[in-house]
Scaffold this motif. Structure first.
Motif, PDB file in Angstrom:
ATOM      1  N   PRO A 142       0.799  -1.243   0.000  1.00 56.67           N
ATOM      2  CA  PRO A 142       0.000   0.000   0.000  1.00 56.67           C
ATOM      3  C   PRO A 142       0.823   1.280   0.000  1.00 56.67           C
ATOM      4  CG  PRO A 142      -0.934  -1.597   1.538  1.00 56.67           C
ATOM      5  CD  PRO A 142       0.354  -2.187   1.047  1.00 56.67           C
ATOM      6  N   ILE A 143       2.011   1.283   0.666  1.00 59.07           N
ATOM      7  CA  ILE A 143       2.764   2.542   0.730  1.00 59.07           C
ATOM      8  C   ILE A 143       3.247   3.008  -0.646  1.00 59.07           C
ATOM      9  CG2 ILE A 143       3.545   2.264   3.119  1.00 59.07           C
ATOM     10  CD1 ILE A 143       6.328   1.552   1.994  1.00 59.07           C
ATOM     11  N   PHE A 144       3.307   2.086  -1.616  1.00 58.61           N
ATOM     12  CA  PHE A 144       3.773   2.465  -2.955  1.00 58.61           C
ATOM     13  C   PHE A 144       2.653   2.961  -3.856  1.00 58.61           C
ATOM     14  CE2 PHE A 144       7.210  -0.497  -1.641  1.00 58.61           C
ATOM     15  CZ  PHE A 144       8.264   0.405  -1.716  1.00 58.61           C
ATOM     16  N   GLY A 145       1.425   2.972  -3.346  1.00 59.33           N
ATOM     17  CA  GLY A 145       0.306   3.511  -4.119  1.00 59.33           C
ATOM     18  C   GLY A 145       0.180   2.827  -5.467  1.00 59.33           C
ATOM     19  N   SER A 146       0.064   3.636  -6.511  1.00 57.89           N
ATOM     20  CA  SER A 146      -0.136   3.096  -7.870  1.00 57.89           C
ATOM     21  C   SER A 146       1.152   3.193  -8.694  1.00 57.89           C
ATOM     22  CB  SER A 146      -1.264   3.849  -8.577  1.00 57.89           C
ATOM     23  OG  SER A 146      -0.985   5.243  -8.603  1.00 57.89           O
ATOM     24  N   ILE A 147       2.303   3.038  -8.051  1.00 52.44           N
ATOM     25  CA  ILE A 147       3.595   3.208  -8.741  1.00 52.44           C
ATOM     26  C   ILE A 147       3.748   2.276  -9.950  1.00 52.44           C
ATOM     27  CG2 ILE A 147       4.904   1.558  -7.313  1.00 52.44           C
ATOM     28  CD1 ILE A 147       7.230   3.606  -7.401  1.00 52.44           C
ATOM     29  N   LYS A 148       3.117   1.097  -9.885  1.00 52.17           N
ATOM     30  CA  LYS A 148       3.270   0.134 -10.984  1.00 52.17           C
ATOM     31  C   LYS A 148       2.627   0.639 -12.280  1.00 52.17           C
ATOM     32  CE  LYS A 148       3.010  -4.359  -9.839  1.00 52.17           C
ATOM     33  NZ  LYS A 148       2.518  -5.584  -9.156  1.00 52.17           N
ATOM     34  N   ASN A 149       1.761   1.646 -12.162  1.00 51.64           N
ATOM     35  CA  ASN A 149       1.137   2.238 -13.351  1.00 51.64           C
ATOM     36  C   ASN A 149       1.944   3.397 -13.921  1.00 51.64           C
ATOM     37  OD1 ASN A 149      -1.066   0.474 -13.034  1.00 51.64           O
ATOM     38  ND2 ASN A 149      -2.080   1.881 -11.629  1.00 51.64           N
ATOM     39  N   HIS A 150       3.006   3.774 -13.238  1.00 45.24           N
ATOM     40  CA  HIS A 150       3.784   4.940 -13.675  1.00 45.24           C
ATOM     41  C   HIS A 150       4.603   4.593 -14.927  1.00 45.24           C
ATOM     42  CE1 HIS A 150       6.700   8.248 -13.579  1.00 45.24           C
ATOM     43  NE2 HIS A 150       5.820   8.887 -12.825  1.00 45.24           N
ATOM     44  N   PRO A 151       4.715   5.533 -15.878  1.00 50.80           N
ATOM     45  CA  PRO A 151       5.471   5.264 -17.112  1.00 50.80           C
ATOM     46  C   PRO A 151       6.934   4.864 -16.866  1.00 50.80           C
ATOM     47  CG  PRO A 151       4.233   7.314 -17.312  1.00 50.80           C
ATOM     48  CD  PRO A 151       4.054   6.859 -15.904  1.00 50.80           C
ATOM     49  N   ALA A 152       7.512   5.327 -15.753  1.00 50.40           N
ATOM     50  CA  ALA A 152       8.931   5.034 -15.476  1.00 50.40           C
ATOM     51  C   ALA A 152       9.124   3.750 -14.666  1.00 50.40           C
ATOM     52  CB  ALA A 152       9.567   6.207 -14.735  1.00 50.40           C
ATOM     53  N   PHE A 153       8.029   3.049 -14.359  1.00 52.24           N
ATOM     54  CA  PHE A 153       8.152   1.876 -13.490  1.00 52.24           C
ATOM     55  C   PHE A 153       9.021   0.778 -14.113  1.00 52.24           C
ATOM     56  CE2 PHE A 153       6.744  -2.324 -11.998  1.00 52.24           C
ATOM     57  CZ  PHE A 153       7.040  -2.194 -10.647  1.00 52.24           C
ATOM     58  N   ASP A 154       8.834   0.507 -15.385  1.00 52.01           N
ATOM     59  CA  ASP A 154       9.603  -0.573 -16.033  1.00 52.01           C
ATOM     60  C   ASP A 154      11.098  -0.264 -16.024  1.00 52.01           C
ATOM     61  OD1 ASP A 154       7.371  -2.071 -16.456  1.00 52.01           O
ATOM     62  OD2 ASP A 154       7.106  -1.490 -18.550  1.00 52.01           O
ATOM     63  N   ARG A 155      11.451   1.003 -16.240  1.00 54.64           N
ATOM     64  CA  ARG A 155      12.855   1.394 -16.199  1.00 54.64           C
ATOM     65  C   ARG A 155      13.419   1.197 -14.784  1.00 54.64           C
ATOM     66  NH1 ARG A 155      12.647   6.814 -17.190  1.00 54.64           N
ATOM     67  NH2 ARG A 155      13.077   7.317 -15.032  1.00 54.64           N
ATOM     68  N   MET A 156      12.645   1.588 -13.788  1.00 55.58           N
ATOM     69  CA  MET A 156      13.076   1.404 -12.404  1.00 55.58           C
ATOM     70  C   MET A 156      13.244  -0.083 -12.095  1.00 55.58           C
ATOM     71  SD  MET A 156      11.197   2.424  -8.821  1.00 55.58           S
ATOM     72  CE  MET A 156      10.181   0.947  -8.819  1.00 55.58           C
ATOM     73  N   LEU A 157      12.308  -0.900 -12.550  1.00 53.62           N
ATOM     74  CA  LEU A 157      12.363  -2.351 -12.308  1.00 53.62           C
ATOM     75  C   LEU A 157      13.626  -2.944 -12.926  1.00 53.62           C
ATOM     76  CD1 LEU A 157      10.494  -4.537 -10.994  1.00 53.62           C
ATOM     77  CD2 LEU A 157       9.733  -5.075 -13.311  1.00 53.62           C
ATOM     78  N   ALA A 158      13.958  -2.512 -14.135  1.00 52.07           N
ATOM     79  CA  ALA A 158      15.159  -3.016 -14.810  1.00 52.07           C
ATOM     80  C   ALA A 158      16.420  -2.692 -14.003  1.00 52.07           C
ATOM     81  CB  ALA A 158      15.261  -2.418 -16.210  1.00 52.07           C
ATOM     82  N   SER A 159      16.448  -1.509 -13.406  1.00 50.28           N
ATOM     83  CA  SER A 159      17.586  -1.135 -12.565  1.00 50.28           C
ATOM     84  C   SER A 159      17.644  -1.998 -11.308  1.00 50.28           C
ATOM     85  CB  SER A 159      17.484   0.345 -12.180  1.00 50.28           C
ATOM     86  OG  SER A 159      18.480   0.689 -11.242  1.00 50.28           O
ATOM     87  N   ARG A 160      16.497  -2.177 -10.664  1.00 44.79           N
ATOM     88  CA  ARG A 160      16.428  -2.989  -9.441  1.00 44.79           C
ATOM     89  C   ARG A 160      16.912  -4.423  -9.685  1.00 44.79           C
ATOM     90  NH1 ARG A 160      15.254   1.617  -7.643  1.00 44.79           N
ATOM     91  NH2 ARG A 160      13.443   2.065  -6.333  1.00 44.79           N
ATOM     92  N   LEU A 161      16.606  -4.944 -10.874  1.00 41.41           N
ATOM     93  CA  LEU A 161      16.960  -6.336 -11.200  1.00 41.41           C
ATOM     94  C   LEU A 161      18.470  -6.556 -11.304  1.00 41.41           C
ATOM     95  CD1 LEU A 161      14.138  -7.196 -13.745  1.00 41.41           C
ATOM     96  CD2 LEU A 161      14.677  -8.506 -11.672  1.00 41.41           C
ATOM     97  N   GLN A 162      19.237  -5.472 -11.318  1.00 43.89           N
ATOM     98  CA  GLN A 162      20.694  -5.604 -11.373  1.00 43.89           C
ATOM     99  C   GLN A 162      21.307  -5.846  -9.993  1.00 43.89           C
ATOM    100  OE1 GLN A 162      22.738  -2.797 -14.094  1.00 43.89           O
ATOM    101  NE2 GLN A 162      20.691  -2.168 -14.725  1.00 43.89           N
ATOM    102  N   ASN A 163      20.482  -5.773  -8.951  1.00 49.77           N
ATOM    103  CA  ASN A 163      20.955  -6.103  -7.606  1.00 49.77           C
ATOM    104  C   ASN A 163      21.038  -7.619  -7.421  1.00 49.77           C
ATOM    105  OD1 ASN A 163      21.325  -3.555  -6.141  1.00 49.77           O
ATOM    106  ND2 ASN A 163      19.139  -3.248  -6.503  1.00 49.77           N
ATOM    107  N   GLN A 164      21.721  -8.030  -6.337  1.00 49.77           N
ATOM    108  CA  GLN A 164      21.863  -9.445  -6.003  1.00 49.77           C
ATOM    109  C   GLN A 164      20.962  -9.775  -4.805  1.00 49.77           C
ATOM    110  OE1 GLN A 164      23.702 -11.347  -8.020  1.00 49.77           O
ATOM    111  NE2 GLN A 164      24.121  -9.462  -9.161  1.00 49.77           N
ATOM    112  N   PRO A 165      19.979 -10.668  -4.964  1.00 54.45           N
ATOM    113  CA  PRO A 165      19.040 -10.963  -3.885  1.00 54.45           C
ATOM    114  C   PRO A 165      19.695 -11.341  -2.558  1.00 54.45           C
ATOM    115  CG  PRO A 165      18.226 -11.898  -5.924  1.00 54.45           C
ATOM    116  CD  PRO A 165      19.599 -11.364  -6.216  1.00 54.45           C
TER     117      PRO A 165
END
Length: 269
Positions: free
Chosen positions: A162-185
């Motif tokens: 809930p704290i992220f609201g509707s961020i997944k609908n934001h036009p920049a979300f996919d770009r942000m996700l691609a950056s996050r995926l470069q981290n190591q779990p």
């Protein structure tokens, strides 16, 4: 520099312009504020850093070096090495907690500080224990992300909170996700266990003594952090609270223009 850290950072120097250090949130990287920096342009110089457990920064010598206390001292050491005696500091979420810790423990190093969706930790031991238990469950899920697809699924679920609201609908979300995926779990899991909200020392009692001007930014759709930061503003006389429209927890992505405007106005000297 401490032998326990090999920080990956980016330095953008505009001669005779003051430095802003940007500290990213959990699962972020040093590119977190790239759009903000583009808009701020040559008004400032900039330092962005991959925090321990994130990006390309390496930590040596044991898990304790992922803690907020050790990380704060290591960042001060890095500033010394880079000959940055005093600067502005901006921190988002986890980076905001680290920012507040650094402000309260090294106040002589920072002119003004901006906290985006940040908290001073949890006030009671019971709250801390409950949060540590919750964070451990999340850390286990991260540790089980063997493939990129599993990690992507984790991130998509993470941003359903809930704290992220509707961020997944934001036009920049996919770009942000691609950056996050470069981290190591596995590295992220360490960060969560050792520098999570439950593990950090509570800072509430130190707020009344703070003398560094604070700007508290929270998203209009992030009720939890509006409440936390309202309390900070009550306890800290040099703190100013601003609620940013059309955004939830990640203001700098959802409403970049207003975020930049507040930085410019607050840091104007």
């Amino acid at each position: 520099m401490s032998e326990n850290y090999k920080f990956h950072y980016q330095l953008i120097n505009h001669p005779n312009k003051p430095y802003i250090i940007f500290l990213h949130g959990f699962i972020g990287r040093l590119d977190e504020f790239d759009e903000v920096i583009k808009l701020l342009g040559t008004e400032f110089s900039y330092l962005t850093i991959d925090l321990p457990g994130h990006g390309k920064t390496q930590v040596f010598g044991g898990d304790k070096y992922y803690s907020i206390e050790q990380t704060a001292q290591a960042l001060i050491n890095l500033l010394n090495e880079l000959h940055i005696p005093k600067c502005f500091l901006v921190g988002y979420s986890m980076g905001g907690r680290l920012t507040l810790y650094m402000t309260l423990h090294f106040p002589e190093r920072f002119e003004k500080v901006i906290l985006e969706s940040a908290s001073p930790g949890l006030a009671t031991e019971q709250e801390q224990l409950e949060r540590i238990k919750k964070d451990e469950q999340i850390a286990r899920k991260l540790s089980r992300c063997i493939s990129k697809d599993e990690f992507r699924e984790f991130l998509l679920n993470w941003y359903n909170q809930p704290i992220f609201g509707s961020i997944k609908n934001h036009p920049a979300f996919d770009r942000m996700l691609a950056s996050r995926l470069q981290n190591q779990p596995l590295e992220l899991a360490k960060s969560l266990r050792i520098m999570g909200t439950g593990s950090q020392p509570a800072l509430w009692h130190k707020l009344k003594d703070n003398t560094v001007p604070l700007l508290l930014l929270v998203g209009h759709n992030d009720e939890k952090f509006i409440n936390i930061n309202t309390e900070i503003a009550i306890k800290c006389t040099v703190a100013k609270l601003e609620i940013i429209s059309n955004s939830a927890h990640n203001i700098h992505l959802e409403n970049t223009l207003e975020f930049v405007q507040h930085i410019q106005e607050f840091l104007a000297i």
